[in-house]
Design a protein around this motif. Sequence first.
Motif, PDB file in Angstrom:
ATOM      1  N   MET A 147       0.823  -1.215   0.000  1.00  0.00           N
ATOM      2  CA  MET A 147       0.000   0.000   0.000  1.00  0.00           C
ATOM      3  C   MET A 147       0.858   1.266   0.000  1.00  0.00           C
ATOM      4  N   ALA A 148       2.135   1.126  -0.358  1.00  0.00           N
ATOM      5  CA  ALA A 148       3.072   2.253  -0.227  1.00  0.00           C
ATOM      6  C   ALA A 148       2.693   3.462  -1.067  1.00  0.00           C
ATOM      7  N   ALA A 149       1.957   3.280  -2.161  1.00  0.00           N
ATOM      8  CA  ALA A 149       1.583   4.395  -3.029  1.00  0.00           C
ATOM      9  C   ALA A 149       0.274   5.058  -2.617  1.00  0.00           C
ATOM     10  N   ASN A 150      -0.318   4.587  -1.509  1.00  0.00           N
ATOM     11  CA  ASN A 150      -1.637   5.068  -1.101  1.00  0.00           C
ATOM     12  C   ASN A 150      -1.585   5.947   0.146  1.00  0.00           C
ATOM     13  N   GLN A 151      -2.510   6.909   0.203  1.00  0.00           N
ATOM     14  CA  GLN A 151      -2.852   7.551   1.466  1.00  0.00           C
ATOM     15  C   GLN A 151      -3.871   6.631   2.136  1.00  0.00           C
ATOM     16  N   VAL A 152      -3.503   6.063   3.265  1.00  0.00           N
ATOM     17  CA  VAL A 152      -4.409   5.158   3.980  1.00  0.00           C
ATOM     18  C   VAL A 152      -5.184   5.974   5.007  1.00  0.00           C
ATOM     19  N   SER A 153      -6.506   5.887   4.944  1.00  0.00           N
ATOM     20  CA  SER A 153      -7.341   6.687   5.837  1.00  0.00           C
ATOM     21  C   SER A 153      -7.852   5.901   7.038  1.00  0.00           C
ATOM     22  N   PHE A 282      -9.436 -16.645  14.536  1.00  0.00           N
ATOM     23  CA  PHE A 282      -8.921 -15.930  13.377  1.00  0.00           C
ATOM     24  C   PHE A 282      -8.876 -14.426  13.621  1.00  0.00           C
ATOM     25  N   ASN A 283      -7.934 -13.780  12.947  1.00  0.00           N
ATOM     26  CA  ASN A 283      -7.801 -12.318  12.924  1.00  0.00           C
ATOM     27  C   ASN A 283      -8.166 -11.821  11.533  1.00  0.00           C
ATOM     28  N   ALA A 284      -8.436 -10.527  11.429  1.00  0.00           N
ATOM     29  CA  ALA A 284      -8.681  -9.902  10.130  1.00  0.00           C
ATOM     30  C   ALA A 284      -8.322  -8.430  10.222  1.00  0.00           C
ATOM     31  N   VAL A 285      -7.757  -7.902   9.144  1.00  0.00           N
ATOM     32  CA  VAL A 285      -7.391  -6.484   9.096  1.00  0.00           C
ATOM     33  C   VAL A 285      -7.927  -5.893   7.798  1.00  0.00           C
ATOM     34  N   LEU A 286      -8.654  -4.779   7.921  1.00  0.00           N
ATOM     35  CA  LEU A 286      -9.198  -4.062   6.778  1.00  0.00           C
ATOM     36  C   LEU A 286      -8.452  -2.743   6.633  1.00  0.00           C
ATOM     37  N   MET A 287      -7.856  -2.524   5.454  1.00  0.00           N
ATOM     38  CA  MET A 287      -7.118  -1.293   5.165  1.00  0.00           C
ATOM     39  C   MET A 287      -7.823  -0.569   4.036  1.00  0.00           C
ATOM     40  N   ASP A 288      -7.908   0.750   4.144  1.00  0.00           N
ATOM     41  CA  ASP A 288      -8.607   1.534   3.126  1.00  0.00           C
ATOM     42  C   ASP A 288      -7.648   2.561   2.535  1.00  0.00           C
ATOM     43  N   GLY A 289      -7.227   2.340   1.274  1.00  0.00           N
ATOM     44  CA  GLY A 289      -6.325   3.259   0.599  1.00  0.00           C
ATOM     45  C   GLY A 289      -7.064   4.072  -0.448  1.00  0.00           C
ATOM     46  N   ASP A 290      -6.549   5.282  -0.740  1.00  0.00           N
ATOM     47  CA  ASP A 290      -7.283   6.155  -1.658  1.00  0.00           C
ATOM     48  C   ASP A 290      -7.268   5.632  -3.089  1.00  0.00           C
TER      49      ASP A 290
END
Length: 429
Positions: A147-153, A282-290
């Motif tokens: 996700m390095a190219a994203n602004q993560v909100s 179980f675990n889960a991670v949600l990431m939101d990138g622009d």
Amino acid sequence: MKPLKVGIAGLGTVGAGVMKLLAAQADLIAARAGRPVVVTAVSARDRNRDRGVKLDGLNWYDDAVGLAHDPAVDVVVELIGGAEGKAKALAEAAIAAGKTLVTANKALLAVHGVALAKAAEANNVTIAYEAAVAGGIPVIKALREGMAANQVSRVAGILNGTCNYILTVMREEGRDFADVLADAQRLGYAEADPSFDLDGVDAAHKLAILAGLAFGARIDFSSVHIEGIRRISGIDIAFAQELGYRIKLLGIAEKTEAGISLRVHPAMVPMEQPIATIDGVFNAVLMDGDFAGPVLLRGRGAGEGPTASAVVADLIDFARGIHVPVWGMAESALEEARLVPMSELNSAYFLRLSVVDQPGVLADVTAILRDHGISLESMLQRGRAPGEAVPIVLVTHETTEAAVSAALARVGTLPAVLEPPALIRIEPK
């Protein structure tokens, strides 16, 4: 090809698992790393304990800091745990000695990660910590590289398998908290002292790391709002089902114009959301990138195999000469962001009251809510029992945490309210 020589501090479940994995997959790892990855030195408290791995011919250190000064060690793997003490001393010594550091220690990174990154840059070494968050889920690489190219909100997720297991079994089997916790301890899903898990501290450590990576910011761990699951009851879970929600312990990091919000607490998650279906350990991670949009990662968040897999993935990177800044950018580039206090949170709320069933109680409660500018979306009450205790559930429209806290403080003083009101925040649909 010259092997990558590894020193491991801590030979518990994960440390022994790393050694087993390196032995079992030696040829595959060498092919993917471009050279063999071998353990040359170890440190642990007890030399005589049988860990199911061979320690013959390895340099043994009673003091883990000795690994940092062993010329036969290229990479120090810290699996001791804890934010202070031996773990911190070893990390600092390894960096000062110019050794690469791999760690699974979320507490160390959450509390001292920025300072360690600064030291690592000064000594031109790398710190990797894929195993510190969500076990076998490659969430660190996903955020720091994918996700390095994203602004993560926003980064949010189920970050503690023990709590998720307990809440899942309470829902599926209709059992109470204490009973399920005892089972979780017997099965090895919960520690003998499960406080860090149940009180949300473990999830908060992981959230602080994810937030630092996602937002490129210096995160003060003390700014994380932390609540655990001890007050979640079977009746809360039943009402949640009826309303179309599942209760999950969530870690939520959000960046807005107002600043960064960091919170760990139980939440009502709409059943139609993917994260509501993540059950058990179980675990889960949600990431939101622009640009990338929402990305959901799911998997086993702990245990010998998943965590060892994450440690070895970092070792393979180093063997290949892959070096990434600790927080995805130079320490000097990290942002000093405003941390939004919990009182400014805007949310809808699930409120459960235990009251004496008598005329006028509900009118008194709704009058207090009205005085604090809180409007109701719905109300649930099951049955009548004049003069006896009954539960009442109120679901509010979106309002502020400050307003709800002030209102509940007043509601709790009403003579007909028999116990402190329960509050669970509701995730948007």
